[in-house]
Design an enzyme around this catalytic site. Structure first.
Site, PDB file in Angstrom:
ATOM      1  N   GLY A 160      71.904  79.855  16.555  1.00  0.00           N
ATOM      2  CA  GLY A 160      72.629  79.761  17.936  1.00  0.00           C
ATOM      3  C   GLY A 160      71.808  79.408  19.091  1.00  0.00           C
ATOM      4  O   GLY A 160      70.877  78.560  18.979  1.00  0.00           O
ATOM      5  N   SER A 161      71.924  80.040  20.075  1.00  0.00           N
ATOM      6  CA  SER A 161      71.064  79.401  21.479  1.00  0.00           C
ATOM      7  C   SER A 161      69.721  79.991  21.376  1.00  0.00           C
ATOM      8  O   SER A 161      69.088  79.342  22.419  1.00  0.00           O
ATOM      9  CB  SER A 161      71.779  80.022  22.626  1.00  0.00           C
ATOM     10  OG  SER A 161      73.174  79.726  22.758  1.00  0.00           O
ATOM     11  N   THR A 162      69.194  80.595  20.547  1.00  0.00           N
ATOM     12  CA  THR A 162      67.745  80.576  20.615  1.00  0.00           C
ATOM     13  C   THR A 162      67.157  79.357  20.166  1.00  0.00           C
ATOM     14  O   THR A 162      65.933  78.990  20.553  1.00  0.00           O
ATOM     15  CB  THR A 162      67.169  81.718  19.308  1.00  0.00           C
ATOM     16  OG1 THR A 162      67.770  81.345  18.272  1.00  0.00           O
ATOM     17  CG2 THR A 162      67.803  83.063  19.971  1.00  0.00           C
TER      18      THR A 162
END
Length: 487
Positions: free
Chosen positions: A216-218
């Site tokens: 995801g956004s990591t």
């Protein structure tokens, strides 16, 4: 001597030669494999009749051998077995070994080449062999904090010391109790193993090191690093940030969390895009950077490589076939979706590299090994994998990550009096019918990093579809970082 006698003599000589060769082959060349064969009862008696060395955390044995009144003499015992199972693994009559028990078996059993003096002494004196103590890098307070904060949720927590790569905490849930496999009742041990193997939750597999998740956004940290390293972007560069983004050459529209708009103007700085985790900005950014730059940056952080910590971890991946990626696939990779899959360990390594001025350190969990006389016979030295980003890029990323925690999507990771750098993540998976996996990764203190952490909670944990990385995973990371800093 007639012809018949000579032929008979030749056949006898060949038979003796064959016997000599086969005996030599079995006794010398096949000795190790025969000794290691689990069906070799003699080998089993030798192994389980040895006072196997302890596995130690913070000065206390978390795995030890205790005398028992049966034909095996010693039985393995695990203190807080479920807490440390992803590290220790198990030592079992029925199912063999795993984890540290397997990776450091020669030292624990006292048979390592480095212990030849001890082995010679035992031979001359007739003393029973005794295994070495394996001391781990784990911070017991951080390990307990990770366990407690994760609670009954499925997922994993990894904490690292950025400057060395030491693993300070490693928790995976659901887990198992290695004591159930260490019993000398073969029927009970076999049933326990079958129950674990057939469990749909796969408790024998460490989610921290051997399960791959969409990050995801990591993963926007990797995308941002690639942009800054290209020389074409700075944190203040203004990039497009539309309300929705249509993937190139498709009709698929991707929006932001909860359908929100990142900026009324349709554009924003790169720093602000990371701070609020703007999907539409990063989709376009990844498309501009391209597959090669994205893949190269991921590999620089350690993607694509397994690690021996000392047990082997799974390799995270950007894409199995970079050359075949479409622009739409590259765009999705920019927000950690599509083909990108990673272990929590790799996510922690990414944050740790940023914290360490851009240098990636090889992770490890064994600090040192001591023989029966408590002399150090082996000690792990910190080893650099390589440089992922320049120190100036690391500084810029750190400032951007601090903004995420101070006023962005990661405010739940704030620690009073301590500057925290971080990044949240919410990852769709499968056919998107399940709640998302939620992430947080970061480090503290931002100006003098002592701990980097990654947390993943599967299927939104207790909050299900309402979960975000900031609401569910960030508080867990905060608890672990506080435990290290207060130690």
């Amino acid at each position: 001597m007639n012809i018949t006698t000579r032929r008979l003599a030749s056949i006898v000589m060949v038979m003796f030669l064959a016997l000599l060769v086969s005996t030599t082959w079995i006794q010398y060349f096949q000795a190790e494999s025969l000794n290691d064969d689990p069906r070799n009862a003699r080998s089993l008696y030798a192994q389980f009749g040895t006072d196997r060395g302890p596995i130690v955390v913070g000065g206390d044995a978390i795995a030890d051998s205790v005398p028992v009144d049966d034909e095996w003499n010693y039985q393995r015992q695990y203190a807080q077995g479920r807490l440390y199972a992803p590290l220790t693994g198990y030592y079992s009559l029925v199912s063999g070994t795993s984890g540290i028990e397997q990776a450091e078996n020669d030292f624990l059993a006292g048979s390592a080449d480095a212990l030849w003096v001890d082995r010679l002494t035992n031979l001359l004196t007739g003393s029973d062999p005794q295994g070495s103590a394996v001391e781990l890098t784990i911070d017991p307070a951080a390990q307990q904090a990770a366990w407690d904060a994760l609670g009954d949720q499925r997922g994993a927590v990894v904490a690292l010391e950025p400057s060395t790569g030491k693993i300070l905490a490693l928790v995976s849930k659901p887990t198992f109790d290695p004591n159930d496999l260490a019993t000398h009742s073969t029927s009970e041990a076999n049933q326990a193993y079958l129950d674990l193997v057939n469990d749909d939750d796969d408790p024998l597999i460490s989610r921290a090191t051997n399960t791959l998740y969409p990050p995801g956004s990591t993963f926007k940290l990797v995308t941002t690093a690639a942009a800054l390293e290209s020389g074409d972007y700075t944190p203040e560069t203004v990039i497009p940030a539309p309300s929705t983004y249509t993937l190139t050459q498709t009709e698929t529209q991707v929006g932001n969390f909860a359908g929100t708009s990142c900026a009324s103007s349709g554009e924003m700085t790169l720093a602000d895009a990371l701070r609020i985790s703007c999907n539409t900005a990063y989709l376009g950014l990844a498309g501009e950077l391209g597959a090669d730059d994205m893949n190269s940056q991921a590999e620089a952080f350690g993607f694509g490589s397994p690690y021996d910590v000392p047990f082997t971890t799974s390799a995270s991946q950007y894409d199995p076939d970079v050359d075949a990626m479409t622009t739409a696939q590259v765009e999705l990779s920019g927000i950690g979706q599509g083909s990108v899959n990673t272990t929590p360990l790799q996510v922690a390594m990414t944050s740790a590299a940023i914290a360490n001025g851009g240098e990636v350190m090889v992770p490890y969990s064994v600090d040192r090994i001591r023989d029966a006389e408590l002399e150090v016979v082996e000690e792990t030295r910190a080893n650099a994998l390589g440089r992922a980003i320049s120190s100036s890029t690391a500084d810029e990323l750190t400032d951007m990550m601090v903004s995420v925690v101070e006023s962005g999507s990661g405010t739940a990771a704030q620690i009073s009096g301590v500057s925290v750098a971080g990044k949240t993540g919410t990852a769709q998976h499968g056919d998107n019918s399940e709640p998302p996996h939620v992430w947080f990764t970061g480090f503290a203190p931002a100006d003098d990093p002592q701990v980097a952490v990654a947390v993943v909670v599967e299927n939104g944990g207790a909050m299900g579809s309402e979960a975000t990385g900031g609401r569910v995973s960030a508080p867990i990371a905060k608890a672990v970082m506080e435990a290290v800093l207060n130690g």
